[in-house]
Design a protein around this motif. Structure first.
Motif, PDB file in Angstrom:
ATOM      1  N   HIS A  14      15.977  -8.269   2.236  1.00 45.62           N
ATOM      2  CA  HIS A  14      16.910  -9.252   2.800  1.00 45.62           C
ATOM      3  C   HIS A  14      16.567 -10.616   2.222  1.00 45.62           C
ATOM      4  CE1 HIS A  14      17.615  -6.235   5.967  1.00 45.62           C
ATOM      5  NE2 HIS A  14      16.305  -6.064   5.905  1.00 45.62           N
ATOM      6  N   TYR A  15      17.539 -11.489   2.180  1.00 45.63           N
ATOM      7  CA  TYR A  15      17.299 -12.880   1.792  1.00 45.63           C
ATOM      8  C   TYR A  15      17.774 -13.798   2.902  1.00 45.63           C
ATOM      9  CZ  TYR A  15      16.886 -11.285  -3.080  1.00 45.63           C
ATOM     10  OH  TYR A  15      16.520 -10.652  -4.231  1.00 45.63           O
ATOM     11  N   GLY A  16      17.011 -14.850   3.147  1.00 42.75           N
ATOM     12  CA  GLY A  16      17.464 -15.976   3.964  1.00 42.75           C
ATOM     13  C   GLY A  16      17.649 -15.686   5.430  1.00 42.75           C
ATOM     14  N   PRO A  19      19.946 -13.301   7.773  1.00 40.91           N
ATOM     15  CA  PRO A  19      19.624 -12.492   6.603  1.00 40.91           C
ATOM     16  C   PRO A  19      20.843 -11.868   5.921  1.00 40.91           C
ATOM     17  CG  PRO A  19      18.906 -11.398   8.618  1.00 40.91           C
ATOM     18  CD  PRO A  19      19.395 -12.744   9.025  1.00 40.91           C
ATOM     19  N   VAL A  20      20.829 -11.944   4.571  1.00 42.36           N
ATOM     20  CA  VAL A  20      21.802 -11.220   3.741  1.00 42.36           C
ATOM     21  C   VAL A  20      21.077  -9.975   3.248  1.00 42.36           C
ATOM     22  CG1 VAL A  20      23.100 -11.274   1.578  1.00 42.36           C
ATOM     23  CG2 VAL A  20      22.885 -13.358   2.950  1.00 42.36           C
ATOM     24  N   THR A  21      21.680  -8.811   3.436  1.00 39.56           N
ATOM     25  CA  THR A  21      21.059  -7.575   2.970  1.00 39.56           C
ATOM     26  C   THR A  21      21.372  -7.392   1.492  1.00 39.56           C
ATOM     27  OG1 THR A  21      21.264  -6.586   5.140  1.00 39.56           O
ATOM     28  CG2 THR A  21      20.948  -5.073   3.303  1.00 39.56           C
ATOM     29  N   PRO A  41      29.350  -3.524  -8.975  1.00 46.33           N
ATOM     30  CA  PRO A  41      29.994  -4.814  -9.196  1.00 46.33           C
ATOM     31  C   PRO A  41      29.038  -5.966  -8.911  1.00 46.33           C
ATOM     32  CG  PRO A  41      30.779  -3.831  -7.150  1.00 46.33           C
ATOM     33  CD  PRO A  41      29.889  -2.817  -7.812  1.00 46.33           C
ATOM     34  N   SER A  42      29.471  -7.167  -9.273  1.00 45.78           N
ATOM     35  CA  SER A  42      28.700  -8.370  -9.006  1.00 45.78           C
ATOM     36  C   SER A  42      28.397  -8.470  -7.514  1.00 45.78           C
ATOM     37  CB  SER A  42      29.514  -9.566  -9.485  1.00 45.78           C
ATOM     38  OG  SER A  42      28.838 -10.737  -9.170  1.00 45.78           O
ATOM     39  N   GLY A  43      27.157  -8.807  -7.182  1.00 46.87           N
ATOM     40  CA  GLY A  43      26.774  -8.963  -5.790  1.00 46.87           C
ATOM     41  C   GLY A  43      26.372  -7.677  -5.098  1.00 46.87           C
ATOM     42  N   SER A  44      26.369  -6.550  -5.836  1.00 46.03           N
ATOM     43  CA  SER A  44      26.056  -5.265  -5.194  1.00 46.03           C
ATOM     44  C   SER A  44      24.556  -5.050  -5.001  1.00 46.03           C
ATOM     45  CB  SER A  44      26.661  -4.113  -5.999  1.00 46.03           C
ATOM     46  OG  SER A  44      26.193  -4.130  -7.329  1.00 46.03           O
ATOM     47  N   GLY A  45      23.727  -5.910  -5.616  1.00 47.44           N
ATOM     48  CA  GLY A  45      22.284  -5.785  -5.406  1.00 47.44           C
ATOM     49  C   GLY A  45      21.512  -5.318  -6.624  1.00 47.44           C
ATOM     50  N   LYS A  46      22.161  -5.301  -7.802  1.00 46.64           N
ATOM     51  CA  LYS A  46      21.508  -4.791  -9.017  1.00 46.64           C
ATOM     52  C   LYS A  46      20.264  -5.614  -9.388  1.00 46.64           C
ATOM     53  CE  LYS A  46      25.169  -5.379 -11.618  1.00 46.64           C
ATOM     54  NZ  LYS A  46      26.088  -5.986 -10.626  1.00 46.64           N
ATOM     55  N   SER A  47      20.427  -6.935  -9.426  1.00 49.89           N
ATOM     56  CA  SER A  47      19.286  -7.761  -9.836  1.00 49.89           C
ATOM     57  C   SER A  47      18.170  -7.702  -8.801  1.00 49.89           C
ATOM     58  CB  SER A  47      19.716  -9.207 -10.080  1.00 49.89           C
ATOM     59  OG  SER A  47      20.595  -9.259 -11.179  1.00 49.89           O
ATOM     60  N   SER A  48      18.539  -7.648  -7.532  1.00 49.68           N
ATOM     61  CA  SER A  48      17.516  -7.517  -6.484  1.00 49.68           C
ATOM     62  C   SER A  48      16.718  -6.237  -6.691  1.00 49.68           C
ATOM     63  CB  SER A  48      18.171  -7.486  -5.099  1.00 49.68           C
ATOM     64  OG  SER A  48      18.956  -8.640  -4.910  1.00 49.68           O
ATOM     65  N   LEU A  49      17.412  -5.169  -7.021  1.00 51.48           N
ATOM     66  CA  LEU A  49      16.764  -3.881  -7.259  1.00 51.48           C
ATOM     67  C   LEU A  49      15.863  -3.959  -8.502  1.00 51.48           C
ATOM     68  CD1 LEU A  49      16.875  -1.161  -5.818  1.00 51.48           C
ATOM     69  CD2 LEU A  49      18.742  -0.495  -7.346  1.00 51.48           C
TER      70      LEU A  49
HETATM   71  N1  LIG Z   1      17.646 -15.588  -3.662  1.00 50.44           N
HETATM   72  C1  LIG Z   1      18.679 -15.215  -2.892  1.00 50.44           C
HETATM   73  N2  LIG Z   1      18.937 -15.838  -1.708  1.00 50.44           N
HETATM   74  C2  LIG Z   1      19.961 -15.456  -0.921  1.00 50.44           C
HETATM   75  N3  LIG Z   1      20.806 -14.429  -1.201  1.00 50.44           N
HETATM   76  C3  LIG Z   1      20.598 -13.774  -2.370  1.00 50.44           C
HETATM   77  C4  LIG Z   1      19.544 -14.113  -3.278  1.00 50.44           C
HETATM   78  N4  LIG Z   1      19.604 -13.295  -4.345  1.00 50.44           N
HETATM   79  C5  LIG Z   1      20.643 -12.460  -4.116  1.00 50.44           C
HETATM   80  N5  LIG Z   1      21.248 -12.743  -2.929  1.00 50.44           N
HETATM   81  C6  LIG Z   1      22.385 -12.018  -2.346  1.00 50.44           C
HETATM   82  O1  LIG Z   1      22.046 -10.635  -2.339  1.00 50.44           O
HETATM   83  C7  LIG Z   1      23.174  -9.841  -2.739  1.00 50.44           C
HETATM   84  C8  LIG Z   1      22.838  -9.054  -4.007  1.00 50.44           C
HETATM   85  O2  LIG Z   1      22.674  -9.954  -5.108  1.00 50.44           O
HETATM   86  P1  LIG Z   1      22.204  -9.479  -6.564  1.00 50.44           P
HETATM   87  O3  LIG Z   1      21.058  -8.570  -6.409  1.00 50.44           O
HETATM   88  O4  LIG Z   1      22.017 -10.694  -7.400  1.00 50.44           O
HETATM   89  O5  LIG Z   1      23.489  -8.646  -7.041  1.00 50.44           O
HETATM   90  P2  LIG Z   1      24.007  -8.305  -8.527  1.00 50.44           P
HETATM   91  O6  LIG Z   1      22.868  -8.451  -9.469  1.00 50.44           O
HETATM   92  O7  LIG Z   1      24.514  -6.906  -8.398  1.00 50.44           O
HETATM   93  O8  LIG Z   1      25.114  -9.257  -8.817  1.00 50.44           O
HETATM   94  C9  LIG Z   1      24.333 -10.807  -2.912  1.00 50.44           C
HETATM   95  O9  LIG Z   1      25.044 -10.832  -1.704  1.00 50.44           O
HETATM   96  C10 LIG Z   1      23.647 -12.131  -3.186  1.00 50.44           C
HETATM   97  O10 LIG Z   1      24.467 -13.197  -2.776  1.00 50.44           O
END
Ligand SMILES: Nc1ncnc2c1ncn2[C@@H]1O[C@H](COP(=O)(O)OP(=O)(O)O)[C@@H](O)[C@H]1O
Ligand SMILES: [Mg+2]
Length: 228
Positions: A14-16, A19-21, A41-49
């Motif tokens: 989660h972030y913030g 919390p955003v999941t 798609p964009s925002g699906s969580g790829k970079s977080s993963l």
């Molecule tokens: N550092 C952060 N703080 C708050 N929310 C974040 C942060 N990084 C990502 N998010 C949120 O987490 C979700 C997944 O983001 P991200 O992993 O960047 O997706 P993707 O790479 O698929 O575009 C989105 O809703 C994004 O807004």
């Protein structure tokens, strides 16, 4: 049985606050030597993963095992040793050192391996040849095309022979033709045994890889393999 290079069990992030999941109960396994797309798609969580699998960020909950190590049990020093020894990274923006030759950039991929300088350069030269840039060793990034720069970045990611390479939108800044040749190169390098995970929003790119893990809203919604 083949060993897992990545094992996630019920991972959440989660972030913030509120919390955003970003990662919602993800369990998956990638074996040594696999070539996999994580597509969504964009925002699906790829970079977080990618950040969690790449040990750049820690999960809030769940098990993350990379090359057999439960990363929650490693301190920051052990974690960066695991990262530099086991994982190569490729980014959409290449992230090359600007004033440095292709050879120097690739040799930097061996900086933390304890390899002597002369051997670093030798191996960098061989790796540049493998990615088709044997004739570009002295070029600096601003003297190369986007496709060539990404080849340099891939050579840098692979020069230390990590068992796992993580590529975040590796063709995102390239025209279609250079992008296609980068995908071909990833196939070639995978054939030598390196597990490669390509993170992409591009379903056409994902379709060219033998396994596709689809994510939406931080959760795995499909995991498909092509008939070989
Ligand atoms: N550092 C952060 N703080 C708050 N929310 C974040 C942060 N990084 C990502 N998010 C949120 O987490 C979700 C997944 O983001 P991200 O992993 O960047 O997706 P993707 O790479 O698929 O575009 C989105 O809703 C994004 O807004
Ligand atoms: Mg992203």
């Amino acid at each position: 049985m083949t060993a897992a290079i990545i094992r996630l069990e019920h991972v959440r992030k989660h972030y913030g606050s509120p919390p955003v999941t970003a990662i919602d109960d993800v369990s998956l396994r990638v074996d040594e030597g696999e070539l996999v797309a994580i597509v969504g798609p964009s925002g699906s969580g790829k970079s977080s993963l990618l950040n969690v699998v790449g040990t750049l960020d820690r999960a809030d909950e769940g098990l993350v095992e990379i090359a057999g190590h439960d990363i929650a049990r490693l301190d920051d020093g052990a974690l960066s040793a695991l990262r530099s020894g086991s994982i190569g990274f490729v980014f959409q923006q290449f992230h090359l050192a600007e004033g440095v030759s292709a050879l120097g950039n690739v040799a930097d991929g061996l900086l933390y391996s304890g390899t002597p300088r002369h051997e670093r350069h030798e191996r960098a030269r061989e790796m540049l040849e493998r990615v088709g840039l044997g004739n570009r060793t002295t070029h600096r990034p601003n003297q190369m095309s986007g496709g060539e720069r990404q080849r340099v970045a891939i050579a840098r990611a692979l020069v230390a022979s990590p068992p796992l390479v993580l590529a975040d939108e590796p063709t995102g800044n390239l025209d279609q033709r250079s992008g296609a040749s980068i995908v071909d190169l990833l196939h070639e390098l995978n054939a030598d045994g390196t597990a490669i995970v390509v993170i992409t929003h591009d379903t056409a790119l994902a379709a060219q890889l033998p396994r596709r893990i689809a994510i939406r809203d931080g959760a795995v919604v499909a995991d498909e393999r092509s008939a070989a």
